[in-house]
Design a protein around this motif. Sequence first.
Motif, mmCIF file in Angstrom:
data_model
loop_
_atom_site.group_PDB
_atom_site.id
_atom_site.type_symbol
_atom_site.label_atom_id
_atom_site.label_comp_id
_atom_site.label_asym_id
_atom_site.label_seq_id
_atom_site.Cartn_x
_atom_site.Cartn_y
_atom_site.Cartn_z
ATOM 1 N N GLY A 161 0.815 -1.217 0.000
ATOM 2 C CA GLY A 161 0.000 0.000 0.000
ATOM 3 C C GLY A 161 0.841 1.255 0.000
ATOM 4 O O GLY A 161 0.453 2.282 -0.557
ATOM 5 N N MET A 162 2.015 1.175 0.593
ATOM 6 C CA MET A 162 2.908 2.338 0.618
ATOM 7 C C MET A 162 3.519 2.590 -0.757
ATOM 8 O O MET A 162 3.754 3.742 -1.122
ATOM 9 N N ILE A 163 3.745 1.540 -1.491
ATOM 10 C CA ILE A 163 4.245 1.696 -2.864
ATOM 11 C C ILE A 163 3.156 2.322 -3.731
ATOM 12 O O ILE A 163 3.428 3.240 -4.515
ATOM 13 N N VAL B 221 0.772 7.116 -6.519
ATOM 14 C CA VAL B 221 -0.298 8.110 -6.585
ATOM 15 C C VAL B 221 0.286 9.509 -6.351
ATOM 16 O O VAL B 221 -0.096 10.475 -7.027
ATOM 17 N N LEU B 222 1.237 9.618 -5.420
ATOM 18 C CA LEU B 222 1.919 10.899 -5.200
ATOM 19 C C LEU B 222 2.692 11.324 -6.446
ATOM 20 O O LEU B 222 2.704 12.505 -6.805
ATOM 21 N N PHE B 223 3.319 10.370 -7.114
ATOM 22 C CA PHE B 223 4.040 10.678 -8.351
ATOM 23 C C PHE B 223 3.077 11.217 -9.405
ATOM 24 O O PHE B 223 3.336 12.242 -10.044
ATOM 25 N N THR C 187 -5.837 16.766 -5.837
ATOM 26 C CA THR C 187 -6.669 15.698 -5.267
ATOM 27 C C THR C 187 -5.880 14.396 -5.189
ATOM 28 O O THR C 187 -5.941 13.676 -4.186
ATOM 29 N N ALA C 188 -5.115 14.090 -6.226
ATOM 30 C CA ALA C 188 -4.280 12.877 -6.206
ATOM 31 C C ALA C 188 -3.237 12.964 -5.090
ATOM 32 O O ALA C 188 -2.955 11.959 -4.425
ATOM 33 N N LEU C 189 -2.668 14.144 -4.873
ATOM 34 C CA LEU C 189 -1.695 14.300 -3.782
ATOM 35 C C LEU C 189 -2.340 14.014 -2.431
ATOM 36 O O LEU C 189 -1.766 13.310 -1.591
ATOM 37 N N ILE C 190 -3.533 14.543 -2.225
ATOM 38 C CA ILE C 190 -4.252 14.288 -0.967
ATOM 39 C C ILE C 190 -4.531 12.801 -0.817
ATOM 40 O O ILE C 190 -4.315 12.214 0.258
ATOM 41 N N ILE C 191 -4.996 12.174 -1.886
ATOM 42 C CA ILE C 191 -5.287 10.735 -1.837
ATOM 43 C C ILE C 191 -4.022 9.943 -1.536
ATOM 44 O O ILE C 191 -4.045 8.999 -0.736
ATOM 45 N N GLY C 192 -2.908 10.321 -2.148
ATOM 46 C CA GLY C 192 -1.642 9.637 -1.882
ATOM 47 C C GLY C 192 -1.249 9.716 -0.414
ATOM 48 O O GLY C 192 -0.833 8.717 0.179
ATOM 49 N N MET D 294 -3.568 7.505 1.564
ATOM 50 C CA MET D 294 -3.207 6.094 1.366
ATOM 51 C C MET D 294 -1.983 5.728 2.201
ATOM 52 O O MET D 294 -1.929 4.647 2.789
ATOM 53 N N LEU D 295 -1.014 6.629 2.252
ATOM 54 C CA LEU D 295 0.171 6.390 3.080
ATOM 55 C C LEU D 295 -0.230 6.283 4.546
ATOM 56 O O LEU D 295 0.224 5.380 5.254
ATOM 57 N N ALA D 296 -1.092 7.178 4.998
ATOM 58 C CA ALA D 296 -1.544 7.141 6.384
ATOM 59 C C ALA D 296 -2.254 5.823 6.682
ATOM 60 O O ALA D 296 -1.999 5.196 7.728
ATOM 61 N N TRP D 297 -3.119 5.397 5.781
ATOM 62 C CA TRP D 297 -3.844 4.137 5.985
ATOM 63 C C TRP D 297 -2.884 2.944 6.011
ATOM 64 O O TRP D 297 -3.003 2.054 6.847
#
Length: 122
Positions: free
Chosen positions: A66-68, A73-75, A105-110, A113-116
């Motif tokens: 999930g971190m990958i 997603v951050l990229f 929005t993708a940055l926020i989602i990334g 996702m990292l937090a989760w």
Amino acid sequence: MKTLLLLGALNGALAVILGAFGAHGLKSRVDESMLAVWSTASEYHFYHALAMLLCGLLAKAFAASGMIIAGWVLFAGTLVFSGSLYVLVLSGQKWLGAITPLGGTALIIGWLMLAWSLFKAV
């Protein structure tokens, strides 16, 4: 994981190069408001290059896929957010500003996702 680390490092270098280009190469070519847009693009670009490195290192430490995914997603978010701002400044095409929030929005989602992924791994 290795690819994400490489992308993070290369994006860090690219953010510095583009930041310097904005500060020196664009100063006499665009107005102050466009220089501020460029500065925002390079600042977010650099922050998220570090975030990609963080995702790669954490993925290695916790063996969490999930971190990958969060790193990718951050990229993508960086590419769309900062990329649209860079092109907006260089081209003067104001409609590109409508694309920028998709990258944000993708940055926020990334980040979420990292937090989760961290929540599940720790």
